[in-house]
Design an enzyme around this catalytic site. Structure first.
Site, mmCIF file in Angstrom:
data_model
loop_
_atom_site.group_PDB
_atom_site.id
_atom_site.type_symbol
_atom_site.label_atom_id
_atom_site.label_comp_id
_atom_site.label_asym_id
_atom_site.label_seq_id
_atom_site.Cartn_x
_atom_site.Cartn_y
_atom_site.Cartn_z
ATOM 1 N N ARG A 189 0.833 -1.214 0.000
ATOM 2 C CA ARG A 189 0.000 0.000 0.000
ATOM 3 C C ARG A 189 0.865 1.261 0.000
ATOM 4 O O ARG A 189 0.546 2.262 0.637
ATOM 5 C CB ARG A 189 -0.961 -0.001 1.195
ATOM 6 C CG ARG A 189 -1.904 -1.206 1.200
ATOM 7 C CD ARG A 189 -2.817 -1.218 -0.005
ATOM 8 N NE ARG A 189 -3.664 -2.400 -0.025
ATOM 9 C CZ ARG A 189 -3.423 -3.502 -0.741
ATOM 10 N NH1 ARG A 189 -2.344 -3.558 -1.518
ATOM 11 N NH2 ARG A 189 -4.249 -4.527 -0.713
ATOM 12 N N SER A 239 -11.594 -0.987 2.417
ATOM 13 C CA SER A 239 -10.867 -1.582 3.529
ATOM 14 C C SER A 239 -10.194 -0.473 4.337
ATOM 15 O O SER A 239 -9.397 0.292 3.809
ATOM 16 C CB SER A 239 -9.824 -2.567 3.003
ATOM 17 O OG SER A 239 -9.121 -3.176 4.056
ATOM 18 N N GLU A 309 -5.315 2.021 6.220
ATOM 19 C CA GLU A 309 -5.049 1.960 4.787
ATOM 20 C C GLU A 309 -5.699 3.149 4.098
ATOM 21 O O GLU A 309 -5.164 3.706 3.148
ATOM 22 C CB GLU A 309 -5.600 0.655 4.214
ATOM 23 C CG GLU A 309 -5.480 0.512 2.703
ATOM 24 C CD GLU A 309 -5.982 -0.830 2.220
ATOM 25 O OE1 GLU A 309 -6.790 -0.849 1.276
ATOM 26 O OE2 GLU A 309 -5.559 -1.861 2.778
#
Length: 319
Positions: A189, A239, A309
């Site tokens: 990420r 998410s 995230e």
């Protein structure tokens, strides 16, 4: 004040009218809004106003807007499809650019090149139409191509780093450069775009020849799995947390008894505990309070630090 060009819009009271007049004069073909609530654009349906919100349609407009902002001492924030984003309720000062009008996608042999604002889902559909395989994992990721490069988006065992060979970027200094795969410095990420505050303009994917029907079948299967497990019927930021090493985030939250837990209008999804959904006119503050509560509980019970995230930007609301 009257702005004659129908492509220019403005509203609200934040920021100066003189600045709005100057921007409108400098960019007569660009849609620009003043004091525009970003809740109209985020997938959570939350977020405070941008002082000035612009929608460039090409690279030159983006470059010129950046140069104008720098000359005018306006901070710049760039947003793609706002799918994995929380904007605090105080909004964002300066100039915000949403790049979704920069959405062209072209093919050349085994390569697909997409503008930053193009929907990643659309890029996978173009690849399938040309019988190109490798990006099926992204068939249901709701973000933009630029956002996918920014955070090295991934799902179902695939990541953007697996297929991207280069990205054209605009540096904060206004220089247009092309970064190859290694220069993008992909991680979990993460990409170098986050470190240097570059603006993604285009990305090129290197794929492989495949069977169009088989590619579509795999995309359909992954999308069915996504629909079965994720709360796609409610506003969310996707998410929320990164996957902690050795754990599954949703399982940790579920085992802590937090599934269904609600703060304000934000709730830990009953369908997937790794998601927070907007069930009753939630604010960004509701989201952030709930995120903080989850992090505190999981740390207390499991000694696991949950890192977000989702990208969190903007200012807290004034009291």
């Amino acid at each position: 004040m009257t702005i004659q060009d129908p492509a220019i819009n403005f509203c609200g009271t934040k920021g100066t009218l003189k600045m709005m007049e100057d921007i409108a004069t400098a960019f007569p073909a660009v849609t620009i809004l003043r004091h525009e609530p970003l809740a109209h654009y985020t997938h959570t349906k939350t977020g405070g106003p941008a002082d000035y919100l612009a929608f460039p349609t090409n690279i030159q407009e983006t470059k010129s807007l950046l140069a104008y902002a720098k000359q005018s001492d306006l901070p710049v924030t760039v947003v793609g499809n706002a799918s994995n984003l929380i904007v605090r309720d105080g909004g964002i000062r300066g100039l915000v650019m949403i790049l979704t009008k920069m959405n062209t996608i072209t093919t050349d042999g085994n390569r697909v090149t997409a503008a930053a604002g193009a929907a990643l889902i659309k890029a996978t559909q173009v690849a399938q139409a040309h019988a190109l395989t490798g990006v099926e994992f992204a068939a249901g990721i709701p973000g933009s191509v630029g956002g996918a490069i920014f955070m090295n988006a991934g799902a179902y065992g695939g990541e953007i780093k697996d297929v991207v060979v280069a990205a054209e970027i605009l540096t904060p200094e206004g220089e247009i450069r092309t970064l190859d795969h290694d220069e993008l410095d992909f991680g979990y990420r993460h990409s170098s775009i986050q470190d240097y505050h570059d603006i993604v303009l285009t990305a090129t994917f290197d794929l492989k020849p495949g069977d169009a029907e088989a590619i579509q079948a795999q995309m359909d299967e992954l999308n069915a799995r996504r629909a079965a497990k994720q709360p796609l019927d409610l506003p969310s930021c996707g998410s929320v947390f990164k996957r902690p090493e050795g754990h599954y985030t949703g399982q940790l939250i579920q085992e802590a008894g937090l599934q269904g837990y609600q703060m304000g209008g934000a709730q830990v999804s009953m369908k997937h505990a790794g998601f927070i959904v907007n069930i009753d006119h939630a604010t960004a503050t509701d989201y952030l309070d709930l995120i903080g509560h989850i992090q505190a509980v999981i740390w207390k019970e499991d000694a696991v630090k949950l890192e977000t995230e989702v990208r969190i930007i903007g200012e807290a609301p004034t009291k």
